[in-house]
Enzyme design. Structure first.
Site, PDB file in Angstrom:
ATOM      1  N   LYS A  33       0.463  -6.306  -6.472  1.00  0.00           N
ATOM      2  CA  LYS A  33       1.678  -6.768  -7.154  1.00  0.00           C
ATOM      3  C   LYS A  33       1.508  -8.120  -7.837  1.00  0.00           C
ATOM      4  CE  LYS A  33       5.120  -3.897  -4.807  1.00  0.00           C
ATOM      5  NZ  LYS A  33       5.523  -3.103  -5.977  1.00  0.00           N
ATOM      6  N   ASP A  36      -0.089  -5.426   5.511  1.00  0.00           N
ATOM      7  CA  ASP A  36       0.204  -5.034   4.137  1.00  0.00           C
ATOM      8  C   ASP A  36       1.080  -6.118   3.510  1.00  0.00           C
ATOM      9  OD1 ASP A  36       1.413  -4.011   1.825  1.00  0.00           O
ATOM     10  OD2 ASP A  36       1.579  -1.980   2.623  1.00  0.00           O
ATOM     11  N   PHE A  48       6.449   1.249   4.380  1.00  0.00           N
ATOM     12  CA  PHE A  48       6.013   1.883   3.138  1.00  0.00           C
ATOM     13  C   PHE A  48       4.676   1.278   2.732  1.00  0.00           C
ATOM     14  CE2 PHE A  48       5.637   2.122  -1.488  1.00  0.00           C
ATOM     15  CZ  PHE A  48       5.832   3.483  -1.692  1.00  0.00           C
TER      16      PHE A  48
END
Length: 401
Positions: free
Chosen positions: A254, A225, A141
């Site tokens: 994040k 990622d 994702f």
């Protein structure tokens, strides 16, 4: 069916005013402090999701509050026609903590999806007439914007928005698939070291080291990622450090600013020479308010030893989970304070709901997995309360079967 609002007025307001891209929120939260949040009815919850691995320092941490307040009163935004002290400080800090060193360059944006959009364009810049393929992993994702979505290895997410940007091929997370796929026709390999949205699923042992070896041999960009795994969450600053490798680029978001929106693409070595003037940009990206907050949060993570705390507390949480006597618990996955619990039956949402009723926030990324990602500041009390409330949740679901 629309919610009338007779039970909770905020539900009716939500249903009529927000885009229907998500389901009805589970609670109406009004306040947070430390590792806890409170809803509009005064109920307290131990937040072991941390805004999906965002709130590194928990809620209303004095360092976060001071950084936002001080910078907002000084200089908040100037556009990308100008630079500011916190922007340069953060770029230099990221060069250090990522291990990229002198060859590093940083591009700042506002989210993980935007960081992966920049990474997608970086990959295209390594293309040629022969070298066109971008590889990504099944079940990975990388975000919901079009470029990031094309990298995301979840067909159900992509299908309503096809055709996707061309050139992306998804492969299995196996050594055999890796060996078969990487050659001189590949521009980049984009991957998560731990697949967070798939249920906190680890890559096979040695996969990342093999990926680094093959990509280096064939001139392929290795783009990692670290949106969910980075900034100390796995017990290292970045999870690729567990394998002793350096990528060509890393995407970060994040937890970098503890709740303030910011994302970054950091390039290493030769990858830092691919972008040229005018090829990418962001109005808000790297503004002084966001970068000053990120600097303050990262300074606190470093000075308070929170990377090591993530490693220590992660081991403790795993032990707590493994001690729960429930036939539903199959395995514990992940590293540090990014933990997945694999279940024997597809009851993850029921367990997550029972946990919420018991005052514990975790989530169910799929039917048979739980995700646990608390703030990096958790201590003995939070570990104890977590264990008590998670046991209560499993007992409730076990008793209802």
């Amino acid at each position: 069916m629309s919610v009338t609002g007779t039970e909770s007025p905020w539900k009716g307001r939500f249903d009529t005013s927000l885009m229907r891209t998500m389901g009805m929120p589970l609670r109406y939260l009004v306040r947070g402090e430390g590792c806890y949040v409170w809803d509009d009815e005064g109920n307290e919850y131990l937040d072991f999701l941390a805004g999906i691995a965002v709130n590194s320092l928990g809620h209303a941490h004095p360092v976060f509050v001071e950084a936002v307040s001080k910078q907002a009163a000084t200089l908040a935004h100037v556009s990308n026609y100008f630079s500011t002290p916190p922007q340069l400080e953060l770029a230099e800090r990221l060069a250090r903590i990522t291990g990229a060193g002198e060859g590093a360059r940083a591009y700042f944006c506002n989210s993980g999806a935007e960081a992966n959009e920049a990474a997608f364009k970086l990959a295209r810049l390594n293309s040629s007439e022969r070298r066109r393929t971008i590889l990504a992993l099944h079940n990975g994702f990388h975000g919901r914007t079009m470029g990031a979505l094309s990298l995301t290895g979840k067909p159900a997410m992509r299908e309503p928005f096809e055709p996707m940007p061309a050139g992306v091929v998804h492969i299995d997370s196996t050594m055999e698939a890796l060996d078969a796929a990487i050659d001189d026709t590949v521009a980049a390999l984009v991957l998560e070291t731990i697949k967070g949205e798939a249920g906190v699923v680890d890559l096979p042992d040695g996969f990342l080291r093999r990926a680094r070896e093959l990509t280096a041999r064939h001139g392929v960009l290795l783009i990692v990622d670290e949106i969910q795994t980075g900034v100390g969450r796995t017990g290292e600053w970045f999870s690729y450090m567990h394998d002793g490798i350096l990528p060509d680029a890393v995407t970060i978001a994040k937890g970098i600013a503890g709740g303030f929106p910011i994302g970054a693409l950091v390039t290493f070595g030769w990858a830092s020479e691919l972008f040229s003037r005018g090829q990418h940009g962001s109005t808000f990206g790297g503004n002084p308010l966001a970068t000053a907050t990120a600097n303050a949060v990262l300074t606190e993570i470093e000075s308070a030893g929170l990377v090591q705390n993530a490693a220590v507390r992660g081991t403790e949480l795993r032990a707590v989970i493994e001690s729960i006597d429930s036939p539903l618990i199959h395995e514990v996955r992940g590293q540090g304070l990014l933990i997945g619990v694999g279940l024997t039956e597809p009851v993850a949402q029921a367990v997550s709901d029972a946990a919420l009723d018991a005052g514990l926030i975790i989530n169910a990324p799929n039917d048979s997995s739980l995700r646990i990602a608390p703030p990096l500041v958790i201590g003995d009390d939070e570990v104890r309360v977590f264990g008590n409330r998670l046991r209560q949740a499993f007992a409730a679901v076990d008793g209802a079967r």
